[in-house]
Motif scaffolding. Sequence first.
Motif, mmCIF file in Angstrom:
data_model
loop_
_atom_site.group_PDB
_atom_site.id
_atom_site.type_symbol
_atom_site.label_atom_id
_atom_site.label_comp_id
_atom_site.label_asym_id
_atom_site.label_seq_id
_atom_site.Cartn_x
_atom_site.Cartn_y
_atom_site.Cartn_z
ATOM 1 N N ARG A 177 0.834 -1.212 0.000
ATOM 2 C CA ARG A 177 0.000 0.000 0.000
ATOM 3 C C ARG A 177 0.866 1.257 0.000
ATOM 4 O O ARG A 177 0.788 2.105 0.897
ATOM 5 N N PRO A 178 1.727 1.432 -1.025
ATOM 6 C CA PRO A 178 2.653 2.565 -1.033
ATOM 7 C C PRO A 178 1.961 3.883 -1.345
ATOM 8 O O PRO A 178 0.820 3.915 -1.818
ATOM 9 N N ILE A 179 2.673 4.956 -1.102
ATOM 10 C CA ILE A 179 2.203 6.308 -1.378
ATOM 11 C C ILE A 179 2.947 6.834 -2.605
ATOM 12 O O ILE A 179 4.154 6.639 -2.729
ATOM 13 N N GLY A 180 2.225 7.505 -3.506
ATOM 14 C CA GLY A 180 2.843 8.164 -4.650
ATOM 15 C C GLY A 180 2.760 9.664 -4.506
ATOM 16 O O GLY A 180 1.846 10.191 -3.854
ATOM 17 N N ARG A 181 3.709 10.364 -5.103
ATOM 18 C CA ARG A 181 3.740 11.833 -5.035
ATOM 19 C C ARG A 181 3.299 12.410 -6.362
ATOM 20 O O ARG A 181 3.697 11.944 -7.432
ATOM 21 N N LEU A 182 2.461 13.447 -6.300
ATOM 22 C CA LEU A 182 2.055 14.203 -7.474
ATOM 23 C C LEU A 182 2.749 15.559 -7.409
ATOM 24 O O LEU A 182 3.816 15.680 -6.819
ATOM 25 N N ALA A 183 2.182 16.594 -7.999
ATOM 26 C CA ALA A 183 2.778 17.923 -7.946
ATOM 27 C C ALA A 183 2.340 18.636 -6.670
ATOM 28 O O ALA A 183 1.205 18.507 -6.221
ATOM 29 N N GLY A 184 3.280 19.401 -6.086
ATOM 30 C CA GLY A 184 2.964 20.142 -4.868
ATOM 31 C C GLY A 184 2.725 19.211 -3.692
ATOM 32 O O GLY A 184 3.149 18.055 -3.696
ATOM 33 N N PRO A 185 1.984 19.668 -2.684
ATOM 34 C CA PRO A 185 1.729 18.823 -1.511
ATOM 35 C C PRO A 185 0.564 17.862 -1.751
ATOM 36 O O PRO A 185 -0.412 17.828 -1.008
ATOM 37 N N ARG A 186 0.676 17.094 -2.831
ATOM 38 C CA ARG A 186 -0.408 16.192 -3.235
ATOM 39 C C ARG A 186 0.148 14.795 -3.428
ATOM 40 O O ARG A 186 1.215 14.612 -4.009
#
Length: 202
Positions: A177-186
């Motif tokens: 259940r990993p976390i992915g990063r988008l642009a900015g604090p998202r």
Amino acid sequence: MYIDATDLPRGGGYRLLVGSVMPRPIAWITSGTDPVNLAPFSAFTWVSIDPPMLGVTIQQRAIDGSTRDKDTLHNIRATGEYVVNIADESMLQVLHASSEGFTAEIGEPDHLGLPLAPSEAVSVPRLADVPVAMECHLDRVMQFSPTGGSFVVGTVVGWHVRDDVWGDDRILHDRVRPIGRLAGPRYTRVDEIIELPPVPGG
């Protein structure tokens, strides 16, 4: 529309890059020992499988109109050791909080209440509760431009894998259940996994 990269101001490609290259995995790096530093980096990937090697870009931190190396890079250069921890979605809030610009005297794991555990092959502790942690020895640091940050390459010398995400002699991606990063604090979660038939010769 077309955006000419040569017309961008210095450092102006950042927002375009983070809006184009996504979602990105996050290296939650512990470094140093007194105190233990912790910070997330989303310009992160593997660069070799034999030996297993990871690459992460560490940008400089802007403070009062000037820039300096982040504590993570300073620690890695000084010791040649670090741990790449992989967070699961339950850790999103504290992962985000660890990106705050703390002073070098503050150890983020202690400040944020994150338990540590000893590593096996490096002196730097790992985060005790993450599904996956990779102990690394520094291989090299490369700098491509004054504003490009430092690309840190390390050799993985050992894995710690939580028992509940291991099975069939592999890490079970649907349990991490990993976390992915988008642009900015998202950020984004892995809510759906689409499995297709293997491609011959692929």
